[in-house]
Motif scaffolding. Structure first.
Motif, short mmCIF file in Angstrom:
data_model
loop_
_atom_site.label_atom_id
_atom_site.label_comp_id
_atom_site.label_asym_id
_atom_site.label_seq_id
_atom_site.Cartn_x
_atom_site.Cartn_y
_atom_site.Cartn_z
N ILE A 73 -27.78 -12.28 14.75
CA ILE A 73 -28.96 -12.90 14.15
C ILE A 73 -29.33 -12.20 12.86
O ILE A 73 -29.61 -12.84 11.84
CB ILE A 73 -30.14 -12.88 15.15
CG1 ILE A 73 -29.87 -13.83 16.31
CG2 ILE A 73 -31.46 -13.24 14.46
CD1 ILE A 73 -30.75 -13.61 17.51
N GLU A 74 -29.35 -10.88 12.87
CA GLU A 74 -29.68 -10.12 11.66
C GLU A 74 -28.67 -10.41 10.55
O GLU A 74 -29.03 -10.59 9.40
CB GLU A 74 -29.73 -8.63 11.96
CG GLU A 74 -30.95 -8.24 12.78
CD GLU A 74 -30.91 -6.80 13.27
OE1 GLU A 74 -29.88 -6.11 13.06
OE2 GLU A 74 -31.90 -6.39 13.87
N HIS A 75 -27.40 -10.51 10.91
CA HIS A 75 -26.37 -10.82 9.92
C HIS A 75 -26.59 -12.22 9.33
O HIS A 75 -26.54 -12.42 8.12
CB HIS A 75 -24.98 -10.73 10.55
CG HIS A 75 -23.89 -11.27 9.69
ND1 HIS A 75 -23.42 -10.60 8.59
CD2 HIS A 75 -23.19 -12.42 9.76
CE1 HIS A 75 -22.48 -11.32 8.01
NE2 HIS A 75 -22.31 -12.43 8.71
N MET A 76 -26.86 -13.20 10.20
CA MET A 76 -27.01 -14.58 9.74
C MET A 76 -28.24 -14.75 8.86
O MET A 76 -28.24 -15.57 7.94
CB MET A 76 -27.08 -15.55 10.93
CG MET A 76 -25.75 -15.75 11.61
SD MET A 76 -24.43 -16.25 10.47
CE MET A 76 -25.08 -17.77 9.82
N THR A 77 -29.30 -14.02 9.15
CA THR A 77 -30.52 -14.21 8.36
C THR A 77 -30.54 -13.36 7.10
O THR A 77 -31.45 -13.49 6.30
CB THR A 77 -31.78 -13.90 9.20
OG1 THR A 77 -31.71 -12.57 9.69
CG2 THR A 77 -31.92 -14.89 10.34
N THR A 78 -29.52 -12.53 6.90
CA THR A 78 -29.49 -11.72 5.70
C THR A 78 -28.28 -12.00 4.82
O THR A 78 -28.19 -11.49 3.72
CB THR A 78 -29.52 -10.21 6.04
OG1 THR A 78 -28.41 -9.92 6.89
CG2 THR A 78 -30.82 -9.83 6.72
N THR A 79 -27.34 -12.79 5.30
CA THR A 79 -26.17 -13.09 4.48
C THR A 79 -26.56 -14.01 3.33
O THR A 79 -27.49 -14.81 3.46
CB THR A 79 -25.05 -13.75 5.31
OG1 THR A 79 -25.54 -14.98 5.82
CG2 THR A 79 -24.58 -12.87 6.43
N PRO A 80 -25.84 -13.93 2.23
CA PRO A 80 -26.15 -14.79 1.09
C PRO A 80 -26.03 -16.28 1.41
O PRO A 80 -26.67 -17.10 0.78
CB PRO A 80 -25.11 -14.39 0.03
CG PRO A 80 -24.62 -13.05 0.45
CD PRO A 80 -24.77 -12.99 1.94
N ASN A 81 -25.21 -16.62 2.39
CA ASN A 81 -24.99 -18.03 2.72
C ASN A 81 -25.95 -18.56 3.78
O ASN A 81 -25.83 -19.72 4.17
CB ASN A 81 -23.55 -18.24 3.19
CG ASN A 81 -22.56 -17.92 2.08
OD1 ASN A 81 -22.82 -18.21 0.92
ND2 ASN A 81 -21.45 -17.33 2.45
N ALA A 82 -26.88 -17.75 4.25
CA ALA A 82 -27.79 -18.19 5.31
C ALA A 82 -28.60 -19.41 4.89
O ALA A 82 -28.73 -20.38 5.65
CB ALA A 82 -28.70 -17.05 5.74
N ALA A 83 -29.15 -19.39 3.69
CA ALA A 83 -29.96 -20.53 3.23
C ALA A 83 -29.11 -21.80 3.18
O ALA A 83 -29.57 -22.88 3.60
CB ALA A 83 -30.57 -20.24 1.87
N ALA A 84 -27.88 -21.69 2.71
CA ALA A 84 -26.99 -22.86 2.66
C ALA A 84 -26.68 -23.36 4.06
O ALA A 84 -26.62 -24.58 4.30
CB ALA A 84 -25.71 -22.51 1.91
N LEU A 85 -26.49 -22.45 5.01
CA LEU A 85 -26.21 -22.82 6.39
C LEU A 85 -27.37 -23.61 6.98
O LEU A 85 -27.18 -24.70 7.53
CB LEU A 85 -25.95 -21.57 7.23
CG LEU A 85 -25.83 -21.79 8.74
CD1 LEU A 85 -24.53 -22.49 9.06
CD2 LEU A 85 -25.93 -20.46 9.47
N TYR A 86 -28.60 -23.09 6.84
CA TYR A 86 -29.76 -23.77 7.42
C TYR A 86 -30.06 -25.07 6.68
O TYR A 86 -30.46 -26.06 7.30
CB TYR A 86 -30.98 -22.84 7.43
CG TYR A 86 -30.71 -21.61 8.27
CD1 TYR A 86 -30.26 -21.73 9.58
CD2 TYR A 86 -30.88 -20.34 7.76
CE1 TYR A 86 -29.99 -20.61 10.34
CE2 TYR A 86 -30.62 -19.21 8.52
CZ TYR A 86 -30.17 -19.35 9.82
OH TYR A 86 -29.90 -18.25 10.58
N SER A 87 -29.83 -25.10 5.39
CA SER A 87 -30.02 -26.32 4.62
C SER A 87 -29.06 -27.41 5.10
O SER A 87 -29.45 -28.58 5.26
CB SER A 87 -29.84 -26.03 3.14
OG SER A 87 -30.09 -27.19 2.39
#
Length: 158
Positions: A19-33
């Motif tokens: 979870i910490e990795h997913m919410t801090t990776t540069p691609n997290a916003a693109a993933l959730y979008s």
């Protein structure tokens, strides 16, 4: 500590790191979008005007935020135009806010979070509601939005 308990803690630790990795990776916003785009496409296909999810699996899947199961409402409202995360002000520092993905509304103790959520749903007639949303919040939402059709969120989130 028992072996079973130790395995459980190991799983929780691994999930927390992910979870910490997913919410801090540069691609997290693109993933959730991208996930919200797929949800909106399903909403259109299913004739759903608004989606409301609360504590449970759908919220972190769509935003990366794991809400505390408190007596205070946390809800993500998704419409064709935008997504808004409604959280208690005391919880807002825990949210990794991706401003290109969702708006954040932190409500205070004197505000009515169900009224805020209802206003975000707006005039939408068909509303998909998350399976894990507490019934007390759904009952209050029904009072704010009478005459709407409610369906399960699983039909649009998967």
């Amino acid at each position: 500590m028992t072996t079973r308990k130790a395995r459980w803690f190991a799983v929780v630790d691994e999930a927390t790191r992910w979870i910490e990795h997913m919410t801090t990776t540069p691609n997290a916003a693109a993933l959730y979008s991208a996930r919200l785009s797929r949800v909106r496409a399903m909403m259109t296909e299913q004739g759903v005007d608004a989606l409301v999810v609360s504590v449970g699996f759908d919220l972190p899947y769509l935003t990366g935020y794991h809400a505390m199961p408190l007596e205070r409402l946390t809800a993500l409202v998704v419409t064709a135009r935008k997504a808004t995360l409604v959280v208690p002000r005391l919880e807002s520092p825990r949210v990794t806010h991706f401003d290109t993905v969702f708006d954040l509304v932190a409500w205070g103790e004197t505000e009515d979070p169900v009224a805020i959520t209802a206003a975000l749903i707006g005039s939408g007639h068909r509303v998909a509601v998350g399976d894990q949303m507490w019934s007390r919040f759904l009952v209050a939402l029904l009072r704010h939005l009478p005459g709407r059709e409610y369906v399960r969120s699983v039909d649009v989130v998967g």
